[in-house]
Design an enzyme around this catalytic site. Sequence first.
Site, mmCIF file in Angstrom:
data_model
loop_
_atom_site.group_PDB
_atom_site.id
_atom_site.type_symbol
_atom_site.label_atom_id
_atom_site.label_comp_id
_atom_site.label_asym_id
_atom_site.label_seq_id
_atom_site.Cartn_x
_atom_site.Cartn_y
_atom_site.Cartn_z
ATOM 1 N N SER A 61 -30.180 -4.506 -25.705
ATOM 2 C CA SER A 61 -29.873 -5.415 -24.589
ATOM 3 C C SER A 61 -29.951 -6.849 -25.093
ATOM 4 O O SER A 61 -30.972 -7.255 -25.653
ATOM 5 C CB SER A 61 -30.889 -5.262 -23.460
ATOM 6 O OG SER A 61 -30.931 -3.942 -22.995
ATOM 7 N N GLU A 87 -32.720 -11.871 -24.311
ATOM 8 C CA GLU A 87 -33.882 -11.084 -24.739
ATOM 9 C C GLU A 87 -34.021 -11.166 -26.260
ATOM 10 O O GLU A 87 -35.127 -11.220 -26.803
ATOM 11 C CB GLU A 87 -33.700 -9.624 -24.308
ATOM 12 C CG GLU A 87 -34.913 -8.762 -24.567
ATOM 13 C CD GLU A 87 -34.565 -7.327 -24.894
ATOM 14 O OE1 GLU A 87 -34.315 -7.019 -26.079
ATOM 15 O OE2 GLU A 87 -34.567 -6.504 -23.974
ATOM 16 N N ARG A 100 -40.712 -7.493 -20.988
ATOM 17 C CA ARG A 100 -40.168 -8.025 -22.244
ATOM 18 C C ARG A 100 -40.854 -9.346 -22.631
ATOM 19 O O ARG A 100 -40.230 -10.263 -23.157
ATOM 20 C CB ARG A 100 -38.651 -8.247 -22.165
ATOM 21 C CG ARG A 100 -37.839 -6.993 -21.902
ATOM 22 C CD ARG A 100 -37.913 -6.014 -23.064
ATOM 23 N NE ARG A 100 -36.965 -4.922 -22.901
ATOM 24 C CZ ARG A 100 -37.209 -3.791 -22.236
ATOM 25 N NH1 ARG A 100 -38.414 -3.586 -21.688
ATOM 26 N NH2 ARG A 100 -36.291 -2.845 -22.163
HETATM 27 P P1 FAD Z 1 -37.556 -7.679 -35.489
HETATM 28 O O1 FAD Z 1 -36.171 -7.749 -34.933
HETATM 29 O O2 FAD Z 1 -37.709 -7.578 -36.954
HETATM 30 O O3 FAD Z 1 -38.383 -8.943 -34.957
HETATM 31 C C1 FAD Z 1 -38.343 -9.307 -33.593
HETATM 32 C C2 FAD Z 1 -39.195 -10.567 -33.391
HETATM 33 O O4 FAD Z 1 -40.574 -10.273 -33.631
HETATM 34 C C3 FAD Z 1 -38.850 -11.686 -34.373
HETATM 35 O O5 FAD Z 1 -39.058 -12.913 -33.721
HETATM 36 C C4 FAD Z 1 -39.850 -11.500 -35.502
HETATM 37 O O6 FAD Z 1 -40.102 -12.692 -36.216
HETATM 38 C C5 FAD Z 1 -41.067 -11.026 -34.745
HETATM 39 N N1 FAD Z 1 -41.907 -10.078 -35.481
HETATM 40 C C6 FAD Z 1 -41.523 -8.896 -36.002
HETATM 41 N N2 FAD Z 1 -42.581 -8.253 -36.525
HETATM 42 C C7 FAD Z 1 -43.648 -9.036 -36.338
HETATM 43 C C8 FAD Z 1 -45.030 -8.926 -36.663
HETATM 44 N N3 FAD Z 1 -45.522 -7.856 -37.302
HETATM 45 N N4 FAD Z 1 -45.857 -9.941 -36.319
HETATM 46 C C9 FAD Z 1 -45.378 -11.047 -35.688
HETATM 47 N N5 FAD Z 1 -44.078 -11.209 -35.365
HETATM 48 C C10 FAD Z 1 -43.223 -10.204 -35.668
HETATM 49 N N6 FAD Z 1 -36.161 -2.860 -26.964
HETATM 50 C C11 FAD Z 1 -36.814 -2.357 -25.882
HETATM 51 O O7 FAD Z 1 -37.825 -2.924 -25.452
HETATM 52 N N7 FAD Z 1 -36.379 -1.243 -25.245
HETATM 53 C C12 FAD Z 1 -35.288 -0.557 -25.651
HETATM 54 O O8 FAD Z 1 -34.920 0.443 -25.044
HETATM 55 C C13 FAD Z 1 -34.574 -1.063 -26.784
HETATM 56 N N8 FAD Z 1 -33.461 -0.429 -27.227
HETATM 57 C C14 FAD Z 1 -32.776 -0.918 -28.304
HETATM 58 C C15 FAD Z 1 -31.632 -0.240 -28.740
HETATM 59 C C16 FAD Z 1 -30.927 -0.695 -29.850
HETATM 60 C C17 FAD Z 1 -29.693 0.056 -30.290
HETATM 61 C C18 FAD Z 1 -31.383 -1.835 -30.543
HETATM 62 C C19 FAD Z 1 -30.648 -2.309 -31.763
HETATM 63 C C20 FAD Z 1 -32.516 -2.535 -30.114
HETATM 64 C C21 FAD Z 1 -33.220 -2.076 -28.983
HETATM 65 N N9 FAD Z 1 -34.362 -2.736 -28.500
HETATM 66 C C22 FAD Z 1 -35.059 -2.223 -27.428
HETATM 67 C C23 FAD Z 1 -34.841 -3.986 -29.150
HETATM 68 C C24 FAD Z 1 -35.730 -3.727 -30.391
HETATM 69 O O9 FAD Z 1 -35.616 -2.414 -30.829
HETATM 70 C C25 FAD Z 1 -37.199 -4.031 -30.094
HETATM 71 O O10 FAD Z 1 -37.367 -5.340 -29.658
HETATM 72 C C26 FAD Z 1 -38.086 -3.794 -31.329
HETATM 73 O O11 FAD Z 1 -39.442 -3.854 -30.974
HETATM 74 C C27 FAD Z 1 -37.841 -4.825 -32.423
HETATM 75 O O12 FAD Z 1 -38.577 -4.424 -33.549
HETATM 76 P P2 FAD Z 1 -38.225 -4.957 -34.985
HETATM 77 O O13 FAD Z 1 -39.279 -4.465 -35.924
HETATM 78 O O14 FAD Z 1 -36.828 -4.588 -35.341
HETATM 79 O O15 FAD Z 1 -38.364 -6.522 -34.758
HETATM 80 N N1 EPU Z 2 -24.907 -1.254 -15.466
HETATM 81 C C1 EPU Z 2 -23.592 -1.528 -15.158
HETATM 82 N N2 EPU Z 2 -22.713 -1.659 -16.193
HETATM 83 C C2 EPU Z 2 -23.073 -1.548 -17.487
HETATM 84 C C3 EPU Z 2 -24.429 -1.289 -17.801
HETATM 85 C C4 EPU Z 2 -25.329 -1.149 -16.749
HETATM 86 O O1 EPU Z 2 -23.221 -1.639 -13.996
HETATM 87 O O2 EPU Z 2 -22.203 -1.692 -18.358
HETATM 88 C C5 EPU Z 2 -25.874 -1.112 -14.342
HETATM 89 C C6 EPU Z 2 -25.805 0.255 -13.667
HETATM 90 O O3 EPU Z 2 -26.077 0.040 -12.297
HETATM 91 C C7 EPU Z 2 -26.956 0.998 -14.294
HETATM 92 C C8 EPU Z 2 -27.967 -0.114 -14.484
HETATM 93 O O4 EPU Z 2 -27.181 -1.251 -14.836
HETATM 94 O O5 EPU Z 2 -27.456 2.011 -13.455
HETATM 95 C C9 EPU Z 2 -29.027 0.135 -15.543
HETATM 96 O O6 EPU Z 2 -28.394 0.424 -16.772
HETATM 97 P P1 EPU Z 2 -29.178 1.198 -17.929
HETATM 98 O O7 EPU Z 2 -29.886 2.379 -17.380
HETATM 99 O O8 EPU Z 2 -28.233 1.428 -19.052
HETATM 100 O O9 EPU Z 2 -30.317 0.217 -18.335
HETATM 101 P P2 EPU Z 2 -30.364 -1.378 -18.545
HETATM 102 O O10 EPU Z 2 -31.005 -1.991 -17.367
HETATM 103 O O11 EPU Z 2 -29.036 -1.891 -18.945
HETATM 104 C C10 EPU Z 2 -32.761 -1.376 -19.570
HETATM 105 C C11 EPU Z 2 -33.410 -1.974 -20.752
HETATM 106 C C12 EPU Z 2 -33.139 -1.114 -21.980
HETATM 107 C C13 EPU Z 2 -33.730 0.253 -21.750
HETATM 108 C C14 EPU Z 2 -33.064 0.872 -20.503
HETATM 109 C C15 EPU Z 2 -33.701 2.192 -20.102
HETATM 110 C C16 EPU Z 2 -33.604 -4.355 -20.401
HETATM 111 C C17 EPU Z 2 -33.102 -5.703 -20.748
HETATM 112 N N3 EPU Z 2 -32.966 -3.335 -20.961
HETATM 113 O O12 EPU Z 2 -31.356 -1.449 -19.795
HETATM 114 O O13 EPU Z 2 -33.789 -1.725 -23.089
HETATM 115 O O14 EPU Z 2 -33.508 1.099 -22.848
HETATM 116 O O15 EPU Z 2 -33.212 -0.031 -19.380
HETATM 117 O O16 EPU Z 2 -34.990 1.973 -19.626
HETATM 118 O O17 EPU Z 2 -34.553 -4.228 -19.635
HETATM 119 C C18 EPU Z 2 -33.495 -3.324 -24.838
HETATM 120 O O18 EPU Z 2 -34.432 -3.949 -24.340
HETATM 121 O O19 EPU Z 2 -32.916 -3.700 -25.880
HETATM 122 C C19 EPU Z 2 -33.028 -2.103 -24.192
HETATM 123 C C20 EPU Z 2 -31.993 -1.378 -24.639
#
Ligand code: FAD
Ligand code: EPU
Length: 335
Positions: free
Chosen positions: A235, A331, A161
């Site tokens: 997250s 994050e 990240r």
């Molecule tokens: P924004 O929220 O619009 O911007 C994020 C940051 O980047 C801001 O600081 C912005 O100024 C900057 N920025 C945006 N675009 C640019 C650009 N073109 N050039 C320079 N700076 C820029 N993330 C994960 O890694 N893994 C996941 O599994 C994951 N699951 C998610 C699930 C949900 C339900 C949600 C809501 C979010 C999740 N995220 C996850 C976080 C998010 O989706 C990612 O970080 C995504 O890449 C953000 O993209 P965005 O276009 O919405 O960025």
């Molecule tokens: N867990 C709990 N309680 C909860 C949630 C999680 O105990 O309420 C523990 C469990 O042990 C579970 C473990 O956490 O097995 C991992 O949980 P999960 O698989 O849901 O994944 P996560 O670690 O919570 C990360 C990423 C996600 C990504 C998933 C799958 C980060 C910060 N988050 O979540 O990314 O989708 O793994 O790879 O690394 C994001 O970055 O926004 C995001 C959603």
Amino acid sequence: MMIQENINLKPYTTFGINAIASGFATFSSVDELIKLIKTTDKGLLILGGGSNLLLTKNIDAFVLKNEIKGIDIVSKSDDEIILKVGGGENWHDFVMFCVENEYYGVENMSLIPGSVGASPMQNIGAYGVEIKDVFESLEALEIETGEIRMFTNEECSFGYRESVFKRALKGKYIITSVTFKLSLLKSLNTKYGAIDSELANKGILNPSIKDVSNAVIAIRQSKLPDPKVLGNAGSFFKNPVVPISIHQTLLSSYPSAPSYPVNDGFVKIPAGWLIETAGWKGKRIGDCGVHVNQALVLVNYGTATGQEVFDLSIALIQDVKNKFGIELEREVNII
Ligand code: FAD
Ligand code: EPU
């Protein structure tokens, strides 16, 4: 090129929180972006899908929303394809394009919200894959000079990240396109998390790229709230990476404390487990809270302010620190 003033950003972020921006415009080409930047001496806030942002106040800045589209084939050999993708493309739509065409590499990152241009910012990842694994290069506009610069994988300094754009080069570049290297040979990664069991439940023994993508989508939908229904930014914190000794100490009080090996004597402890074990899962304070199915996700039930969500994150950080001696790091980008 329409410039709007005093616009509410609520519909532009997945947290769905009111915050007025003094200026707002969209851009769909590099030329348009350069022209827009020349119209202002205000600070800039670049917006993609707004899915990793918490706005805690009104913003006296020029908000520029990336809408540069296009997926172009740069080259194709027998075993790999290089694709250059506009920064304003929707990430999940791009993944679906790859899945339909059997370009292997991004299927485990199905359903991550947001734009392609933001994907390198925090080296998005899910289910054992990060974009650094498929990333070839990117192009970005240097705000100070108005020049386009190319960054290689190494130059982005990707980590968990993390990238150079969140650290040394924060606020200096606007990512306009990202180039990916994907495999044309079948190569799937189903070992991480619940993918294998999700496939087994469906009786799928020899999965296709589409099956893996569908499995990831099903797992995500079972625990992550849909921002269209419940405001959130995924997250809220990173999973802390700590020395193994810290985890061993934790085990003496919590014998089932989970951890995942990282490297060199470090492990990742799921922040969701720390927050849940501290007793916060499902807690609601006013209109913000900790999600009932996933303690790592903070949610807006409707009228929460950004400051209220931020205050909740402070309380979580303090409580986890007091109970486990581990410091959570946000994050989500806080503005
Ligand atoms: P924004 O929220 O619009 O911007 C994020 C940051 O980047 C801001 O600081 C912005 O100024 C900057 N920025 C945006 N675009 C640019 C650009 N073109 N050039 C320079 N700076 C820029 N993330 C994960 O890694 N893994 C996941 O599994 C994951 N699951 C998610 C699930 C949900 C339900 C949600 C809501 C979010 C999740 N995220 C996850 C976080 C998010 O989706 C990612 O970080 C995504 O890449 C953000 O993209 P965005 O276009 O919405 O960025
Ligand atoms: N867990 C709990 N309680 C909860 C949630 C999680 O105990 O309420 C523990 C469990 O042990 C579970 C473990 O956490 O097995 C991992 O949980 P999960 O698989 O849901 O994944 P996560 O670690 O919570 C990360 C990423 C996600 C990504 C998933 C799958 C980060 C910060 N988050 O979540 O990314 O989708 O793994 O790879 O690394 C994001 O970055 O926004 C995001 C959603």
